[in-house]
Design a protein around this motif. Structure first.
Motif: not given
Lengths: 250, 461
Positions: B22-29, B36-39, B44-46
């Motif tokens: 869920l965290a990696a799928a989130s649009p960047l913020r 420390g949970v972003a893609a 990686h996000r997509i």
């Protein structure tokens, strides 16, 4: 129905009651040009204050003694805004440099979220505080860049200080971009929490005047040594403390 | 629960947990980066979105992102979910659910709400584009009422926010009158007090109550103080219309706010018992905002948008009149710029409505965020199209107490004008009968308020 009230009379009455932007002139439903540009000017001043930097040689000397310039781990403004955690820790070389100095009281002048207020009256406030605490031993005053409040814990720890006083630029609002907050922490060390500090806020010529702020900061500092702690249990009487809210803390 | 992986563009991406997907799928913020949970990369996000799209909705019910034993918000979500309400979508994957939402009509979607969990709603929103968040939200109507009726399609209401740095009653009254004369105030007249002392709160509540009753305004008032203060004000007999509280998506973050679910239940019951509503009995006013759990170090490694949706699960347990996401207030370490604030605003609005909440947005920014009034114009316009229930009305968009910028009474006039939106019906009738607005919803320019208003203004001046 009563008589209609002339809009200009109403506007004048409302404006006399509040500094809020009431009774603004309209063009259709939108703001007229003058109030629209007035808002943009105020916002521009706040934005410039956020991105202003202390000049290179800022306050090389205070009260006749050389100061020490330090940096946080945030290398630039953009990183500083995104990573408050980096703004709370000293860069390694800054920490090493401070560890060669000593003093009971660590006084820090920090840019925070507005260098403008610090550039204008940071030094005068620092000198007023030093003058009121003349019996105590001060470590060299630290000039801190890209700094958050908690950087004072790292600084105070490096200096082996008993107390740290951080004078820091507050987040600018539209009505004032030059406010300073003062945060006092007894026995500073990395990991102190906000509830362990005392704060005097909105220090600026149009807010809490410098002299009164210096009185409060000195009183809090002396009281902290007596009580043996800072934070929520340390309180001055209401006439000693004009305003203890933390609003605008960077 | 292992084995969450996806092959994407020749690379295998592995995820340690559902929360990590869920965290990696989130649009960047910026807040997810800070946590420390972003893609780790755009690819990686997509990849995370591809994986998410193939997960069945049931997976989210079986694998809570915060443990059931450790968190009363998780228990609330699990124990109150109405599985039968999921009916037509129960067997779908997240990707198929997005497609279903875009094709379904409003009543079909609204019927799902009791079956939807915050994590399901967060998951689908992460694979929705901004236009999807607008077009789905636009189909959803959540109507609530107290002294007027809010959330009817084609209507947009305004919280009148007349704050003052020292809570001076005359200054607050002046800002209130300014807003009323510009057609704002139908959602609530709500003051953020500068201090938290009860006497000031009682003084302000009494003053607002006198204004509302003297001018017979079909609206409600609120002093946005801690729920324990409101309970004490109720005991004192103060004129409390609505009970306010800031809420978050984990038990620990709520504890940092000084609340738990039992306290909210007590406050809801006490406020309801006052029986002050006329056209409806929704008495709670909640505020939320992405990033609040991280700022109290209570995020359990979950991204800030999923946690925000969990706050909505808290809100819906108490049948609120208003839920307001204060989207840009928290600062650039959570939402960095206008693009991130816009995205969060659309997510919060759509996800809140999917969960059945009367969503409003405080479209706002602080001076250290990369945003300005042009960004707010864009967000306001897009949210107006999406059918937001209410926005803020602050004199000149400049809150002189909280030190941030929101939307103004004039901004509300703009959005009503360009999109043909009208105030709440009872309030609209009041505006017309007092000559503030004409039958076409335009400001008359020469309001003739009843004698009482003139007297009030004169007394203040």
């Amino acid at each position: 129905m009563a008589e209609p009230l002339a809009p200009s009379d109403l506007t004048a009455r409302l404006r006399a009651l509040t500094p809020a932007r009431v009774g603004l002139a309209r063009a259709g439903t939108a703001l007229a040009t003058t109030p629209m540009l007035a808002f943009q000017l105020a916002h521009a001043a706040a934005r410039d204050a956020v991105h202003a930097a202390l000049s290179d040689g800022f306050a090389a000397e205070i009260a006749g003694r050389p100061t020490a310039a330090v940096r946080s781990r945030a290398p630039d403004r953009e990183t500083y805004l995104r990573r408050p955690d980096l703004g709370r820790r000293l860069a390694a070389e800054s920490r090493a440099a401070l560890e060669t100095c000593r003093g009971e009281v660590a006084l820090v002048i920090a840019d925070g979220l507005s260098a403008s207020g610090i550039a204008e009256h940071g030094v005068a406030l620092a000198e007023a505080i030093i003058g009121r605490l003349a019996v105590r031993s001060f470590a060299p005053v630290t000039i801190a860049r890209q700094a958050r409040v908690a950087l004072g814990d790292d600084i105070g720890e490096a200096l082996g200080a008993s107390i740290v006083i951080v004078l820091i630029g507050e987040r600018p609002g539209l009505s004032a971009a030059d406010g300073i907050g003062a945060y006092i922490t007894l026995h500073p060390r990395i990991g102190r929490i906000d509830a362990e500090r005392n704060c005097v806020s909105n220090i600026r010529p149009g807010g809490l005047p410098l002299d009164r702020a210096a009185d409060q900061i000195a009183a809090l500092t002396n009281a902290a040594f007596v009580l043996g702690e800072t934070g929520v249990r340390l309180k001055l009487t209401s006439d000693q403390l004009h305003d203890s809210d933390n609003r605008g803390r960077p | 629960m292992g084995n969450l992986h996806v092959d994407c563009g020749g690379t295998r991406y592995r995820f340690a947990s559902l929360a990590a997907v869920l965290a990696a799928a989130s649009p960047l913020r910026s807040g997810d980066v800070l946590a420390g949970v972003a893609a780790e990369s755009e690819a990686h996000r997509i990849a995370a979105r591809w994986l998410l799209a193939d997960l069945p909705l049931t997976h989210f019910v079986e694998h809570p992102v915060v443990p059931y034993e450790a968190d009363e918000v998780t228990r609330l979500i699990a124990d109150t979910q109405d599985h039968r309400a999921l009916g037509p979508v129960a067997g779908l994957t997240v990707g198929a659910f997005r497609d279903w939402l875009l094709a379904a009509d409003g009543p079909e979607i609204c019927a799902l709400a009791p079956g939807l969990t915050p994590e399901i709603v967060a998951a689908v929103s992460k694979i929705m584009r901004n236009q999807d968040l607008v077009s789905v939200a636009r189909k959803l109507c959540v109507v609530t009422g107290f002294r007027d009726t809010l959330g009817i399609p084609g209507r947009l209401s305004v919280r009148l926010q007349p704050n003052h740095p020292t809570d001076a009653p005359s200054a607050i009254a002046a800002a209130t009158l300014d807003g009323l004369l510009l057609g704002s105030g139908d959602a609530v007249i709500g003051i953020n007090p500068a201090g938290d002392d009860l006497d000031t709160a009682q003084t302000l509540l009494t003053m607002l109550d006198e204004i509302v009753h003297a001018l017979a305004i079909p609206t409600q008032s609120c002093v946005l103080t801690h729920v324990t203060n409101t309970l004490e004000l109720i005991r004192r007999g103060a004129p409390v219309d609505l009970c306010f509280q800031s809420i978050a998506g984990t038990e620990a973050a709520n504890r940092a706010f000084g609340i738990d679910l039992a306290l909210l239940r007590e406050a809801h019951e006490a406020t309801l018992a006052l029986g002050r509503g006329t056209v409806g009995h929704n008495v709670m006013y909640f505020e939320t905002g992405q990033g609040s759990c991280l700022s109290s170090d209570a995020h359990h490694g979950v991204d800030q948008q999923t946690l925000e949706c969990r706050a909505y699960a808290v809100a819906r347990a108490y049948d609120p009149l208003l839920v307001n996401s204060v989207v840009g207030f928290i600062g650039p370490e959570y939402l960095y710029d206008g693009k991130q604030i816009l995205r969060a605003a659309l997510e919060d609005h759509c996800c809140g409505k999917l969960l059945g909440l009367p969503m409003g947005l405080d479209i706002c920014y602080t001076n250290h965020a990369e945003a300005d009034q042009d960004d707010m114009d864009t967000i306001l316009t897009v949210l107006g199209v999406a059918g937001v229930n209410f926005i803020m009305g602050v004199p000149g968009a400049d809150d002189i107490m909280l030190g941030y910028q929101s939307t103004s009474f004039h901004d509300a006039l703009y959005i009503r004008d360009v999109l043909g939106l009208r105030p709440a019906p009872e309030f609209e009738a009041w505006l017309a009968s007092n000559g503030i607005m004409d039958a076409d919803g335009r400001l008359s320019g020469h309001p003739s308020l009843p004698g009482l208003a003139l007297k009030a203004i004169s007394a203040l001046g």
